[in-house]
Design an enzyme around this catalytic site. Sequence first.
Site, PDB file in Angstrom:
ATOM      1  N   ASN A   1      -2.411 -11.237   8.382  1.00  0.00           N
ATOM      2  CA  ASN A   1      -3.523 -10.067   8.321  1.00  0.00           C
ATOM      3  C   ASN A   1      -4.686 -10.594   8.067  1.00  0.00           C
ATOM      4  O   ASN A   1      -5.006 -11.077   6.897  1.00  0.00           O
ATOM      5  CB  ASN A   1      -2.919  -9.071   7.703  1.00  0.00           C
ATOM      6  CG  ASN A   1      -4.024  -7.643   7.729  1.00  0.00           C
ATOM      7  OD1 ASN A   1      -4.114  -7.287   8.849  1.00  0.00           O
ATOM      8  ND2 ASN A   1      -4.502  -7.457   6.639  1.00  0.00           N
ATOM      9  N   GLU A   2      -5.800 -10.249   8.677  1.00  0.00           N
ATOM     10  CA  GLU A   2      -7.224 -10.544   8.342  1.00  0.00           C
ATOM     11  C   GLU A   2      -7.359 -11.706   7.508  1.00  0.00           C
ATOM     12  O   GLU A   2      -7.912 -11.990   6.422  1.00  0.00           O
ATOM     13  CB  GLU A   2      -7.715  -9.606   7.482  1.00  0.00           C
ATOM     14  CG  GLU A   2      -7.612  -7.952   8.043  1.00  0.00           C
ATOM     15  CD  GLU A   2      -8.067  -7.046   7.135  1.00  0.00           C
ATOM     16  OE1 GLU A   2      -8.523  -7.189   5.953  1.00  0.00           O
ATOM     17  OE2 GLU A   2      -8.776  -5.966   7.676  1.00  0.00           O
TER      18      GLU A   2
ATOM     19  N   TRP B   1      -5.075   3.261  11.551  1.00  0.00           N
ATOM     20  CA  TRP B   1      -5.140   2.984  10.077  1.00  0.00           C
ATOM     21  C   TRP B   1      -5.810   4.302   9.692  1.00  0.00           C
ATOM     22  O   TRP B   1      -6.716   4.693   9.570  1.00  0.00           O
ATOM     23  CB  TRP B   1      -6.001   1.719   9.689  1.00  0.00           C
ATOM     24  CG  TRP B   1      -5.509   1.617   8.065  1.00  0.00           C
ATOM     25  CD1 TRP B   1      -6.361   2.132   7.285  1.00  0.00           C
ATOM     26  CD2 TRP B   1      -4.657   0.801   7.638  1.00  0.00           C
ATOM     27  NE1 TRP B   1      -5.749   1.768   6.056  1.00  0.00           N
ATOM     28  CE2 TRP B   1      -4.568   0.894   6.153  1.00  0.00           C
ATOM     29  CE3 TRP B   1      -3.613   0.132   8.240  1.00  0.00           C
ATOM     30  CZ2 TRP B   1      -3.513   0.266   5.494  1.00  0.00           C
ATOM     31  CZ3 TRP B   1      -2.796  -0.816   7.345  1.00  0.00           C
ATOM     32  CH2 TRP B   1      -2.717  -0.443   5.866  1.00  0.00           C
TER      33      TRP B   1
ATOM     34  N   TYR C   1     -13.166  -1.579  11.954  1.00  0.00           N
ATOM     35  CA  TYR C   1     -13.735  -0.199  11.422  1.00  0.00           C
ATOM     36  C   TYR C   1     -15.320   0.373  11.955  1.00  0.00           C
ATOM     37  O   TYR C   1     -15.424   1.335  12.089  1.00  0.00           O
ATOM     38  CB  TYR C   1     -13.657  -0.065   9.894  1.00  0.00           C
ATOM     39  CG  TYR C   1     -12.259  -0.363   9.600  1.00  0.00           C
ATOM     40  CD1 TYR C   1     -11.519   0.839   9.311  1.00  0.00           C
ATOM     41  CD2 TYR C   1     -11.522  -1.417   9.363  1.00  0.00           C
ATOM     42  CE1 TYR C   1     -10.109   0.811   9.204  1.00  0.00           C
ATOM     43  CE2 TYR C   1     -10.155  -1.445   8.997  1.00  0.00           C
ATOM     44  CZ  TYR C   1      -9.320  -0.261   8.729  1.00  0.00           C
ATOM     45  OH  TYR C   1      -8.079  -0.193   8.592  1.00  0.00           O
TER      46      TYR C   1
ATOM     47  N   GLN D   1       0.904  -1.147  -0.151  1.00  0.00           N
ATOM     48  CA  GLN D   1       0.070   0.151   0.043  1.00  0.00           C
ATOM     49  C   GLN D   1       0.771   1.299  -0.040  1.00  0.00           C
ATOM     50  O   GLN D   1       0.286   2.371  -0.423  1.00  0.00           O
ATOM     51  CB  GLN D   1      -0.903  -0.154   1.176  1.00  0.00           C
ATOM     52  CG  GLN D   1      -1.943  -1.252   1.184  1.00  0.00           C
ATOM     53  CD  GLN D   1      -2.766  -1.386   2.365  1.00  0.00           C
ATOM     54  OE1 GLN D   1      -2.677  -1.708   3.292  1.00  0.00           O
ATOM     55  NE2 GLN D   1      -4.160  -0.809   1.854  1.00  0.00           N
TER      56      GLN D   1
ATOM     57  N   ARG E   1       3.316   0.108  12.873  1.00  0.00           N
ATOM     58  CA  ARG E   1       2.961  -1.467  12.263  1.00  0.00           C
ATOM     59  C   ARG E   1       3.013  -1.298  11.018  1.00  0.00           C
ATOM     60  O   ARG E   1       2.472  -0.485  10.149  1.00  0.00           O
ATOM     61  CB  ARG E   1       1.473  -1.791  12.775  1.00  0.00           C
ATOM     62  CG  ARG E   1       0.984  -3.285  12.117  1.00  0.00           C
ATOM     63  CD  ARG E   1      -0.476  -3.319  12.411  1.00  0.00           C
ATOM     64  NE  ARG E   1      -0.995  -4.662  11.993  1.00  0.00           N
ATOM     65  CZ  ARG E   1      -1.703  -4.625  10.717  1.00  0.00           C
ATOM     66  NH1 ARG E   1      -2.507  -3.493  10.364  1.00  0.00           N
ATOM     67  NH2 ARG E   1      -2.226  -5.715  10.358  1.00  0.00           N
TER      68      ARG E   1
ATOM     69  N   HIS F   1       0.497  -9.297   4.518  1.00  0.00           N
ATOM     70  CA  HIS F   1      -0.660  -8.677   4.102  1.00  0.00           C
ATOM     71  C   HIS F   1      -1.190  -8.776   2.840  1.00  0.00           C
ATOM     72  O   HIS F   1      -1.176  -7.831   2.243  1.00  0.00           O
ATOM     73  CB  HIS F   1      -0.363  -7.285   4.860  1.00  0.00           C
ATOM     74  CG  HIS F   1      -1.371  -6.304   5.135  1.00  0.00           C
ATOM     75  ND1 HIS F   1      -1.393  -5.573   6.246  1.00  0.00           N
ATOM     76  CD2 HIS F   1      -2.476  -5.672   4.231  1.00  0.00           C
ATOM     77  CE1 HIS F   1      -2.589  -4.799   6.435  1.00  0.00           C
ATOM     78  NE2 HIS F   1      -3.026  -4.956   5.058  1.00  0.00           N
TER      79      HIS F   1
ATOM     80  N   GLU G   1      -5.932  -2.100  13.484  1.00  0.00           N
ATOM     81  CA  GLU G   1      -6.284  -1.126  12.584  1.00  0.00           C
ATOM     82  C   GLU G   1      -7.640  -0.538  13.025  1.00  0.00           C
ATOM     83  O   GLU G   1      -8.532  -1.385  13.249  1.00  0.00           O
ATOM     84  CB  GLU G   1      -6.458  -1.951  11.170  1.00  0.00           C
ATOM     85  CG  GLU G   1      -5.246  -2.085  10.597  1.00  0.00           C
ATOM     86  CD  GLU G   1      -5.463  -2.783   9.038  1.00  0.00           C
ATOM     87  OE1 GLU G   1      -6.668  -2.454   8.491  1.00  0.00           O
ATOM     88  OE2 GLU G   1      -4.552  -3.477   8.404  1.00  0.00           O
TER      89      GLU G   1
ATOM     90  N   ASN H   1      -8.641  -5.762  13.335  1.00  0.00           N
ATOM     91  CA  ASN H   1      -8.943  -4.846  12.425  1.00  0.00           C
ATOM     92  C   ASN H   1     -10.351  -4.623  12.696  1.00  0.00           C
ATOM     93  O   ASN H   1     -11.091  -5.128  12.214  1.00  0.00           O
ATOM     94  CB  ASN H   1      -8.347  -5.155  11.058  1.00  0.00           C
ATOM     95  CG  ASN H   1      -7.149  -5.330  11.045  1.00  0.00           C
ATOM     96  OD1 ASN H   1      -6.148  -5.112  11.907  1.00  0.00           O
ATOM     97  ND2 ASN H   1      -6.536  -5.622   9.593  1.00  0.00           N
TER      98      ASN H   1
END
Length: 510
Positions: A194-195, A445, A338, A50, A105, A149, A402, A336
């Site tokens: 990740n996730e 994040w 949101y 990213q 991170r 990730h 996140e 994570n």
Amino acid sequence: MLQNLKPNFCFLPLIISVQCLLVIVFGIDHYNRGDFPPGFVFGAGTSAYQVEGAAFEDGRTPSIWDTFAHAGFSGGANGDIACDLYHKYKNDVQLMVDIGLEAYRFSISWSRLIPGGTGPVNPKGLQFYNNYIDELISHGIQPHVTLFHSDLPQALEDEYGGWLSRKIVKDFTAYAEVCFKEFGDRVMYWTTINEANVYAIGGYDNGFTPPGRCSPPFGVNCSRGNSSTEPYMAVHNMLLAHSSAMKLYRRNYKSTQHGFVGFNIYSMWCVPYTNASADVIAAQRANEFFIGWIMNPFIFGDYPSIMKKAAGKRIPTFTKYEAKLVKGSVDFIGLNHYTTVSVKGRPSSIEKHSKDFNADMEADFSLAVLAADQYPVIPSGLYELLEYLKEAYGNLPIYIQENGQKSLRNGTLNDMPRIEYLHAYIGSILDAVRNGSNTRGYFVWSFLDGLELLGGYVPSYGLYYVDLDDKELRRYPKHSAYWYANFLKGKSSRNDAIFQAADKLPIYKS
Ligand code: FCB
């Protein structure tokens, strides 16, 4: 740059009215950095593809995310250059220092470090991550490193189907070993994957994310895959790969490096759409499917029984040896989070076709909230999630890895909605910690506006705006960066200075 803010009292009426609004809307308390227990860390994060850029430089080979982006799926954008952190990491670490980040991170690009996915280490990749880690440490910033990730080396996807094959366990463990051996003298916090849950659903059920596999009628443009079985296989192999890396760490590195190894879950909190019992049951099932899919194996050595019942032979079975390997194989869980989504019951009888994860779950999500320009701010959802993890799974250490608000990248640095969001969610974590949650850290994040998997460079989460039209890719602190900096310096979270300083902030583009 951030230190030079001077209060400007002309903004006082505005400050008072904005604060009143916040209190009414979110019921926010005053709190400050010092209210969190000793050892609790605050940071921000990004992931390799990213922000790093330099996608074809110094021996890096493509990952499945490169392939996905170049096929036009990341909003037509790609990470070839991204924020060019690969060349600008020293400048970026200085920006972290400006905010006062205590921890950072980031993830390692597997195909930068080991271009073939397996085999020789790339000396230039090794040098880059050594320099990056040294730069963080020399500025007193604790590195928290994620190994995977969403960016599997394309070579391994091509060779044996990546996470669908048991072969990945050996290759992932070997990659993890390179990282432990080379960086573990300085890195204490490792997150293997990740996730895993969302990676499996996006990558193998609906096909929205790399590697973009699915089967009709579950995804879009499904040309290869099997939505009924592959998500379950992928998670199974991720759990085994993680546990194998953890076993290696505990056997060969723990006693000298004293670090911690965890696993990350995408965790939206699910609440019923109405009070109808079908919706209440669906929300419970959804939480169990989403979170229990990962947590139950780690805590109890097996998948939740409702998942096994629903998926039958389509969900792999742990052998006795595997169950023992997986159970207890995490030092912490990374979340994570949101937002909170509402869930409607879906009777199992409506399925005409074979089933996928959603059908097995007998629940439908209101996923529109995830696609909206901003997330609904529901801090009580994070509080309830932390309570749920505490009660159901024995209060393991947790890092919120996140959490952040989305906005459209429109050139303005005034991101009050992000400040309101961060303020509300950090407050809910403090409430949970005061109520006994073992949460130990928090990462916004994101640190920079980077490439987003689904929307490319259109959505932005950063504390820093990155000007993509500028050849130098200059970074500009948003208001949220000032707010976070002041909070980390010990000022009240209802920080007047940020409002007082608003006229001092550079407005880059109107
Ligand atoms: C998460 C990803 C992260 C980022 C945020 C917005 O699902 O882990 O890379 O894109 O969403």
